[in-house]
Design a protein around this motif. Structure first.
Motif, PDB file in Angstrom:
ATOM      1  N   SER A  72     -13.844   6.246  10.264  1.00 31.79           N
ATOM      2  CA  SER A  72     -12.453   6.618  10.068  1.00 31.79           C
ATOM      3  C   SER A  72     -11.952   7.380  11.278  1.00 31.79           C
ATOM      4  N   SER A 106      -1.531   1.989   3.862  1.00 31.79           N
ATOM      5  CA  SER A 106      -2.596   2.046   2.867  1.00 31.79           C
ATOM      6  C   SER A 106      -2.461   1.046   1.732  1.00 31.79           C
ATOM      7  N   ASP A 110       3.218   1.610  -0.219  1.00 34.35           N
ATOM      8  CA  ASP A 110       3.346   2.304   1.054  1.00 34.35           C
ATOM      9  C   ASP A 110       4.118   1.449   2.059  1.00 34.35           C
ATOM     10  N   PRO A 267      -8.458  -0.692   0.573  1.00 31.98           N
ATOM     11  CA  PRO A 267      -7.000  -0.525   0.546  1.00 31.98           C
ATOM     12  C   PRO A 267      -6.394  -0.665   1.942  1.00 31.98           C
ATOM     13  N   LEU A 268      -5.435  -1.566   2.074  1.00 29.71           N
ATOM     14  CA  LEU A 268      -4.751  -1.768   3.344  1.00 29.71           C
ATOM     15  C   LEU A 268      -3.433  -2.470   3.086  1.00 29.71           C
ATOM     16  N   TYR A 295      -4.203   7.256   6.674  1.00 33.97           N
ATOM     17  CA  TYR A 295      -5.146   6.155   6.858  1.00 33.97           C
ATOM     18  C   TYR A 295      -4.540   4.946   7.554  1.00 33.97           C
ATOM     19  N   HIS A 298      -6.772   2.416   9.600  1.00 31.46           N
ATOM     20  CA  HIS A 298      -8.145   2.857   9.269  1.00 31.46           C
ATOM     21  C   HIS A 298      -9.146   1.807   9.759  1.00 31.46           C
ATOM     22  N   CYS A 301     -11.141  -0.314   7.053  1.00 31.41           N
ATOM     23  CA  CYS A 301     -10.267  -1.228   6.312  1.00 31.41           C
ATOM     24  C   CYS A 301      -9.842  -2.399   7.197  1.00 31.41           C
TER      25      CYS A 301
END
Length: 433
Positions: A72, A106, A110, A267-268, A295, A298, A301
């Protein structure tokens, strides 16, 4: 099933759910198993998202390798990482958007709030600050963040949430005339953006009228507003193309995406942004967009997303989404003969819904949950939505597995029908998912 829980479930009647959780333990392909070992056909791809199916080791390996290297790190300011850069380059090349840039986040909600804020910020940057109004559609679903709740057109999701954004409004989801009238009512020089799902998903799987998606593009261009396609559900093969918009030959100003970009493995989400909208931020010093989640970009991800895109391409799953629309529609349409069914909504993409008649819903307001429960008893997971139950299976599903899901719905209808009584005699409601 478990005893009382400390886990607060999204979109749940916790009074019914407590003590009645269905604990999903593992998955493989289009199948999942609960903690008691019962097997279910995942007719919803979890939540419209597991496009490549469960248990894909390539995605697991890509994420694990990236976590060993750099799990990360922020992309705020000038910071970057290789997976985020590569994913942005790849998505920009696939998107039907001129000179695309990719803003990563995320998830889908979002992404919607990012696009809404960016639409307003863009017009402020080009000296049109009065353009702040956002138009959504009845039955549209755009996540549950602040602006997404306001733009979304499902009243139940707004009730009790306090004041909504005052510079938002809604039009019927199938009327270009109503949208034109709303431009005139608000003032064409005050509208920042119009948000459209090519196929409305959580609002009931409503198919677009012929020419509607294209017509919105023409109206936005005429009035100078931005056109935002919400492809959170529609993208990555669900409509048989990368972003859904290609099916209609439109080039939106922004595309919101999530779900299928990683097939839900991590999660993306994000926004594809046109060169037009990016221009003032790229070319003018000091023009900031002060927005972004921790994030964003990230690396783990993004690595998972890259592996997922490889699978989608290598296995022809984008094209498979287009094939499945016929298979799924053909399997579901015979259900219109059942007395409880009003219509089947299918035909564009690998998703469809069986909608119940107003009379049946009046007699049994929890009918969708009864049918959901009866399908579950027959080993198939469907999605209860307002007046319907929906299917949106992984794109790796076989034709005979689609038939299996349709047969389970047919059997569920037969099992539930005797409990739907206009005189009001009903059993206890089923626990809601």
């Amino acid at each position: 099933m478990t005893s009382d829980t400390r886990l607060w479930h999204p979109f749940a009647d916790m009074h019914a759910v407590r003590g009645a959780e269905l604990v999903i333990d593992r998955g493989e392909g289009v199948w999942v198993w609960d903690a008691d070992g019962n097997r279910y056909l995942d007719g919803t791809a979890s939540l419209w998202c597991v496009n490549v199916g469960h248990g894909r080791e390539e995605i697991v390996a890509a994420a694990a390798e990236q976590m060993r290297r750099l799990a990360s790190y922020s992309t705020f300011g000038a910071f970057a990482n290789a997976p985020a850069q590569e994913l942005a380059q790849r998505l920009a090349g696939l998107a039907p958007v001129p000179d695309a840039r990719i803003f990563l986040g995320s998830g889908g909600g979002d992404a919607i709030d990012t696009a809404a804020k960016l639409a307003r910020r863009y017009f402020a940057a080009v000296d049109q600050p009065a353009r702040a109004h956002l138009i959504g559609r009845a039955q549209g679903y755009h996540g549950t963040h602040g602006l997404g709740t306001s733009i979304g057109g499902i009243p139940a999701n707004q009730q009790g949430m306090g004041p909504l954004d005052p510079d938002t409004s809604h039009v019927p989801h199938d009327s270009l005339e109503a949208l034109e009238a709303e431009f005139e009512r608000v003032g064409g020089d005050r509208v920042a953006a119009v948000f459209v799902e090519p196929v409305i998903g959580a609002g009931g799987v409503h198919q677009p009228r012929p020419g509607y998606v294209e017509g919105v593009a023409e109206l936005c261009a005429r009035h100078g507003a931005l056109y935002v396609i919400d492809a959170v559900i529609a993208g990555f093969g669900r409509l048989g193309s990368w972003f859904g918009a290609e099916r209609f030959g439109v080039q939106p100003d922004m595309i919101c995406f999530a779900k299928g970009v990683t097939s839900g493995y991590l999660p993306l989400g994000g926004v594809v942004v046109s060169g037009r909208v990016a221009e003032p931020f790229w070319e003018r010093a000091g023009t900031w967009f002060r927005h972004g989640p921790t994030y964003a970009g990230h690396p783990t991800c993004c690595a998972a997303a890259l592996a997922n895109l490889d699978i989608l391409e290598r296995e022809g799953l984008i094209e498979r989404g287009r094939e499945l629309e016929r298979v799924l529609a053909d399997a579901l349409r015979p259900l219109t003969r059942h007395d409880l069914v009003d219509e089947v909504r299918a035909g564009t993409g690998a998703l469809g819904a069986v909608a119940f008649s107003p009379e049946a819903l009046a007699a049994a307001p929890d009918l969708v949950f009864r049918v959901f429960g009866a399908c579950l008893q027959r080993g198939v997971i469907v999605r209860p939505l307002g007046d319907a139950v929906a299917l949106s299976p992984p794109l790796v599903i076989a034709d005979d597995e689609v038939q299996l899901a349709a047969q389970a719905i047919a059997q569920a209808l037969e099992a539930v029908a005797p409990t739907v009584d206009a005189g009001g005699r009903q059993p206890e409601p089923a626990a809601r998912p």
